[in-house]
Motif scaffolding. Structure first.
Motif, mmCIF file in Angstrom:
data_model
loop_
_atom_site.group_PDB
_atom_site.id
_atom_site.type_symbol
_atom_site.label_atom_id
_atom_site.label_comp_id
_atom_site.label_asym_id
_atom_site.label_seq_id
_atom_site.Cartn_x
_atom_site.Cartn_y
_atom_site.Cartn_z
ATOM 1 N N ILE A 40 -32.257 31.953 102.324
ATOM 2 C CA ILE A 40 -32.365 32.002 103.777
ATOM 3 C C ILE A 40 -32.799 30.612 104.194
ATOM 4 O O ILE A 40 -33.945 30.208 103.956
ATOM 5 C CB ILE A 40 -33.359 33.087 104.231
ATOM 6 N N SER A 41 -31.845 29.865 104.753
ATOM 7 C CA SER A 41 -32.102 28.464 105.056
ATOM 8 C C SER A 41 -31.027 27.948 105.991
ATOM 9 O O SER A 41 -30.410 28.711 106.732
ATOM 10 C CB SER A 41 -32.147 27.645 103.753
ATOM 11 N N ASN A 42 -30.793 26.648 105.911
ATOM 12 C CA ASN A 42 -29.780 25.984 106.725
ATOM 13 C C ASN A 42 -28.988 25.059 105.817
ATOM 14 O O ASN A 42 -29.592 24.269 105.065
ATOM 15 C CB ASN A 42 -30.462 25.204 107.859
ATOM 16 N N SER A 43 -27.670 25.135 105.874
ATOM 17 C CA SER A 43 -26.837 24.354 104.963
ATOM 18 C C SER A 43 -27.037 22.846 105.134
ATOM 19 O O SER A 43 -27.091 22.105 104.146
ATOM 20 C CB SER A 43 -25.361 24.722 105.121
ATOM 21 N N ALA A 44 -27.184 22.369 106.359
ATOM 22 C CA ALA A 44 -27.383 20.928 106.580
ATOM 23 C C ALA A 44 -28.731 20.463 106.024
ATOM 24 O O ALA A 44 -28.839 19.372 105.461
ATOM 25 C CB ALA A 44 -27.265 20.586 108.063
ATOM 26 N N VAL A 45 -29.751 21.290 106.168
ATOM 27 C CA VAL A 45 -31.076 20.967 105.621
ATOM 28 C C VAL A 45 -31.001 20.906 104.098
ATOM 29 O O VAL A 45 -31.522 19.977 103.466
ATOM 30 C CB VAL A 45 -32.138 21.990 106.087
ATOM 31 N N LEU A 46 -30.340 21.879 103.488
ATOM 32 C CA LEU A 46 -30.187 21.874 102.033
ATOM 33 C C LEU A 46 -29.440 20.634 101.565
ATOM 34 O O LEU A 46 -29.844 19.976 100.596
ATOM 35 C CB LEU A 46 -29.482 23.148 101.571
ATOM 36 N N LYS A 47 -28.363 20.272 102.234
ATOM 37 C CA LYS A 47 -27.604 19.066 101.871
ATOM 38 C C LYS A 47 -28.455 17.810 102.013
ATOM 39 O O LYS A 47 -28.399 16.908 101.182
ATOM 40 C CB LYS A 47 -26.344 18.952 102.736
ATOM 41 N N PHE A 48 -29.253 17.734 103.083
ATOM 42 C CA PHE A 48 -30.130 16.595 103.326
ATOM 43 C C PHE A 48 -31.090 16.388 102.151
ATOM 44 O O PHE A 48 -31.219 15.280 101.618
ATOM 45 C CB PHE A 48 -30.914 16.823 104.634
ATOM 46 N N TYR A 49 -31.756 17.472 101.736
ATOM 47 C CA TYR A 49 -32.728 17.354 100.645
ATOM 48 C C TYR A 49 -32.061 17.194 99.283
ATOM 49 O O TYR A 49 -32.598 16.499 98.415
ATOM 50 C CB TYR A 49 -33.720 18.515 100.662
ATOM 51 N N GLU A 50 -30.897 17.793 99.084
ATOM 52 C CA GLU A 50 -30.171 17.554 97.828
ATOM 53 C C GLU A 50 -29.813 16.078 97.704
ATOM 54 O O GLU A 50 -29.957 15.491 96.624
ATOM 55 C CB GLU A 50 -28.913 18.421 97.760
ATOM 56 N N LYS A 51 -29.382 15.477 98.791
ATOM 57 C CA LYS A 51 -29.045 14.049 98.776
ATOM 58 C C LYS A 51 -30.279 13.207 98.436
ATOM 59 O O LYS A 51 -30.201 12.290 97.607
ATOM 60 C CB LYS A 51 -28.474 13.630 100.131
ATOM 61 N N LEU A 52 -31.408 13.501 99.068
ATOM 62 C CA LEU A 52 -32.641 12.768 98.765
ATOM 63 C C LEU A 52 -33.032 12.913 97.295
ATOM 64 O O LEU A 52 -33.424 11.933 96.643
ATOM 65 C CB LEU A 52 -33.796 13.263 99.634
ATOM 66 N N LEU A 53 -32.938 14.134 96.780
ATOM 67 C CA LEU A 53 -33.317 14.382 95.389
ATOM 68 C C LEU A 53 -32.357 13.699 94.417
ATOM 69 O O LEU A 53 -32.784 13.188 93.372
ATOM 70 C CB LEU A 53 -33.390 15.881 95.113
ATOM 71 N N LYS A 54 -31.073 13.660 94.744
ATOM 72 C CA LYS A 54 -30.104 12.955 93.893
ATOM 73 C C LYS A 54 -30.385 11.463 93.890
ATOM 74 O O LYS A 54 -30.375 10.818 92.840
ATOM 75 C CB LYS A 54 -28.674 13.216 94.375
ATOM 76 N N GLU A 55 -30.638 10.897 95.074
ATOM 77 C CA GLU A 55 -30.920 9.461 95.181
ATOM 78 C C GLU A 55 -32.199 9.091 94.434
ATOM 79 O O GLU A 55 -32.308 7.995 93.899
ATOM 80 C CB GLU A 55 -31.031 9.046 96.647
ATOM 81 N N SER A 56 -33.147 9.996 94.397
ATOM 82 C CA SER A 56 -34.417 9.771 93.697
ATOM 83 C C SER A 56 -34.326 10.127 92.217
ATOM 84 O O SER A 56 -35.315 10.038 91.491
ATOM 85 C CB SER A 56 -35.532 10.596 94.343
ATOM 86 N N ARG A 57 -33.155 10.582 91.793
ATOM 87 C CA ARG A 57 -32.882 10.977 90.408
ATOM 88 C C ARG A 57 -33.717 12.161 89.932
ATOM 89 O O ARG A 57 -34.049 12.266 88.760
ATOM 90 C CB ARG A 57 -33.027 9.779 89.482
ATOM 91 N N TYR A 58 -34.066 13.039 90.869
ATOM 92 C CA TYR A 58 -34.774 14.259 90.503
ATOM 93 C C TYR A 58 -33.808 15.381 90.136
ATOM 94 O O TYR A 58 -34.244 16.441 89.708
ATOM 95 C CB TYR A 58 -35.698 14.721 91.638
ATOM 96 N N LEU A 59 -32.527 15.159 90.356
ATOM 97 C CA LEU A 59 -31.511 16.137 89.981
ATOM 98 C C LEU A 59 -30.563 15.484 88.984
ATOM 99 O O LEU A 59 -30.266 14.292 89.097
ATOM 100 C CB LEU A 59 -30.725 16.606 91.211
ATOM 101 N N PRO A 60 -30.067 16.249 88.026
ATOM 102 C CA PRO A 60 -29.153 15.665 87.030
ATOM 103 C C PRO A 60 -27.816 15.257 87.656
ATOM 104 O O PRO A 60 -27.435 15.750 88.718
ATOM 105 C CB PRO A 60 -28.960 16.800 86.024
#
Length: 127
Positions: A40-60
Protein backbone atom coordinates in the motif's frame (compact mmCIF):
# COMPACT_ATOMS: atom_id res chain seq x y z
CA UNK A 1 -7.67 -8.21 -5.36
CA UNK A 2 -8.02 -11.97 -5.14
CA UNK A 3 -10.03 -12.99 -2.07
CA UNK A 4 -9.18 -16.70 -2.31
CA UNK A 5 -5.91 -16.32 -0.43
CA UNK A 6 -5.32 -14.00 2.52
CA UNK A 7 -2.48 -11.57 2.07
CA UNK A 8 -0.19 -9.46 4.19
CA UNK A 9 -0.56 -5.75 3.50
CA UNK A 10 2.58 -3.63 3.87
CA UNK A 11 2.31 0.14 4.11
CA UNK A 12 5.48 2.09 3.33
CA UNK A 13 5.01 4.65 6.08
CA UNK A 14 5.93 8.32 5.93
CA UNK A 15 7.12 9.28 2.43
CA UNK A 16 9.61 11.75 3.91
CA UNK A 17 10.99 9.29 6.45
CA UNK A 18 12.80 5.96 6.29
CA UNK A 19 9.71 3.82 5.74
CA UNK A 20 9.86 3.41 1.98
CA UNK A 21 13.59 2.68 2.03
CA UNK A 22 13.19 0.12 4.83
CA UNK A 23 10.34 -1.56 2.95
CA UNK A 24 12.29 -1.77 -0.32
CA UNK A 25 15.40 -3.15 1.41
CA UNK A 26 13.38 -5.66 3.44
CA UNK A 27 11.45 -6.92 0.42
CA UNK A 28 14.74 -7.28 -1.45
CA UNK A 29 16.32 -9.28 1.40
CA UNK A 30 13.36 -11.49 2.29
CA UNK A 31 12.14 -14.40 0.23
CA UNK A 32 8.41 -13.64 0.41
CA UNK A 33 5.83 -15.23 -1.83
CA UNK A 34 4.66 -12.30 -3.95
CA UNK A 35 1.20 -13.86 -4.15
CA UNK A 36 0.81 -13.30 -0.41
CA UNK A 37 1.93 -9.65 -0.26
CA UNK A 38 0.23 -6.43 -1.23
CA UNK A 39 1.98 -3.08 -0.95
CA UNK A 40 0.00 0.00 0.00
CA UNK A 41 1.97 2.93 -1.33
CA UNK A 42 2.52 5.12 -4.37
CA UNK A 43 4.33 3.94 -7.49
CA UNK A 44 6.15 7.27 -8.04
CA UNK A 45 7.34 7.31 -4.42
CA UNK A 46 8.60 3.74 -4.73
CA UNK A 47 10.45 4.58 -7.96
CA UNK A 48 11.97 7.70 -6.34
CA UNK A 49 13.42 5.72 -3.42
CA UNK A 50 14.49 2.77 -5.59
CA UNK A 51 16.48 5.22 -7.71
CA UNK A 52 18.12 6.74 -4.61
CA UNK A 53 18.98 3.30 -3.25
CA UNK A 54 20.43 2.17 -6.60
CA UNK A 55 22.55 5.32 -6.88
CA UNK A 56 23.80 4.76 -3.33
CA UNK A 57 24.54 1.11 -4.20
CA UNK A 58 22.24 -0.21 -1.49
CA UNK A 59 20.51 -2.41 -4.06
CA UNK A 60 22.22 -5.04 -6.21
CA UNK A 61 22.76 -4.43 -9.92
CA UNK A 62 20.30 -7.22 -10.76
CA UNK A 63 17.60 -5.71 -8.50
CA UNK A 64 14.02 -6.17 -9.72
CA UNK A 65 11.62 -3.41 -8.71
CA UNK A 66 9.03 -4.12 -6.03
CA UNK A 67 6.55 -2.74 -8.56
CA UNK A 68 7.35 -5.68 -10.84
CA UNK A 69 7.14 -8.26 -8.05
CA UNK A 70 4.26 -7.29 -5.76
CA UNK A 71 0.69 -6.16 -6.07
CA UNK A 72 0.29 -2.43 -5.36
CA UNK A 73 -2.68 -0.57 -3.96
CA UNK A 74 -2.01 2.96 -5.13
CA UNK A 75 -2.38 5.84 -2.67
CA UNK A 76 -2.28 9.28 -4.32
CA UNK A 77 0.72 11.49 -3.57
CA UNK A 78 1.98 14.58 -5.41
CA UNK A 79 5.71 14.13 -5.97
CA UNK A 80 6.33 17.85 -5.69
CA UNK A 81 5.45 17.37 -2.00
CA UNK A 82 8.23 14.86 -1.34
CA UNK A 83 10.87 16.34 0.95
CA UNK A 84 12.96 13.62 2.63
CA UNK A 85 13.70 14.35 6.26
CA UNK A 86 10.88 16.89 6.66
CA UNK A 87 7.67 16.78 8.66
CA UNK A 88 4.82 17.78 6.38
CA UNK A 89 1.05 17.68 6.36
CA UNK A 90 1.17 15.89 2.98
CA UNK A 91 3.39 13.07 4.24
CA UNK A 92 1.17 12.69 7.30
CA UNK A 93 -1.93 12.54 5.11
CA UNK A 94 -0.29 9.89 2.90
CA UNK A 95 0.54 7.77 5.95
CA UNK A 96 -3.00 8.20 7.29
CA UNK A 97 -4.64 7.27 3.97
CA UNK A 98 -2.37 4.21 3.67
CA UNK A 99 -3.39 3.02 7.13
CA UNK A 100 -7.07 3.64 6.40
CA UNK A 101 -6.80 1.60 3.18
CA UNK A 102 -5.03 -1.23 5.02
CA UNK A 103 -7.75 -1.27 7.69
CA UNK A 104 -10.48 -1.27 5.04
CA UNK A 105 -8.85 -4.25 3.31
CA UNK A 106 -8.59 -6.08 6.63
CA UNK A 107 -12.22 -5.35 7.57
CA UNK A 108 -13.39 -6.64 4.20
CA UNK A 109 -11.37 -9.85 4.65
CA UNK A 110 -9.07 -9.25 1.69
CA UNK A 111 -5.94 -9.30 3.85
CA UNK A 112 -5.14 -11.16 7.03
CA UNK A 113 -2.56 -8.83 8.55
CA UNK A 114 -1.01 -5.39 8.30
CA UNK A 115 2.66 -4.44 8.53
CA UNK A 116 3.44 -0.75 8.76
CA UNK A 117 6.75 0.91 8.04
CA UNK A 118 7.64 3.82 10.32
CA UNK A 119 5.28 6.78 10.40
CA UNK A 120 5.80 10.16 11.98
CA UNK A 121 3.23 10.86 14.66
CA UNK A 122 3.98 14.58 14.27
CA UNK A 123 3.26 14.44 10.53
CA UNK A 124 0.06 12.48 11.24
CA UNK A 125 -0.96 15.21 13.67
CA UNK A 126 -0.31 17.87 11.00
CA UNK A 127 -2.65 16.02 8.64
Amino acid sequence: MNNSKKKIAITTGDVNGIGTEVTIKALNALNLDAANVVLISNSAVLKFYEKLLKESRYLPKNYVSVLDRFELVEIPFAMEDINPGSLTEQSGEFSFQSLIKACDLAKSGQISSIVTAPVSKEALYLA
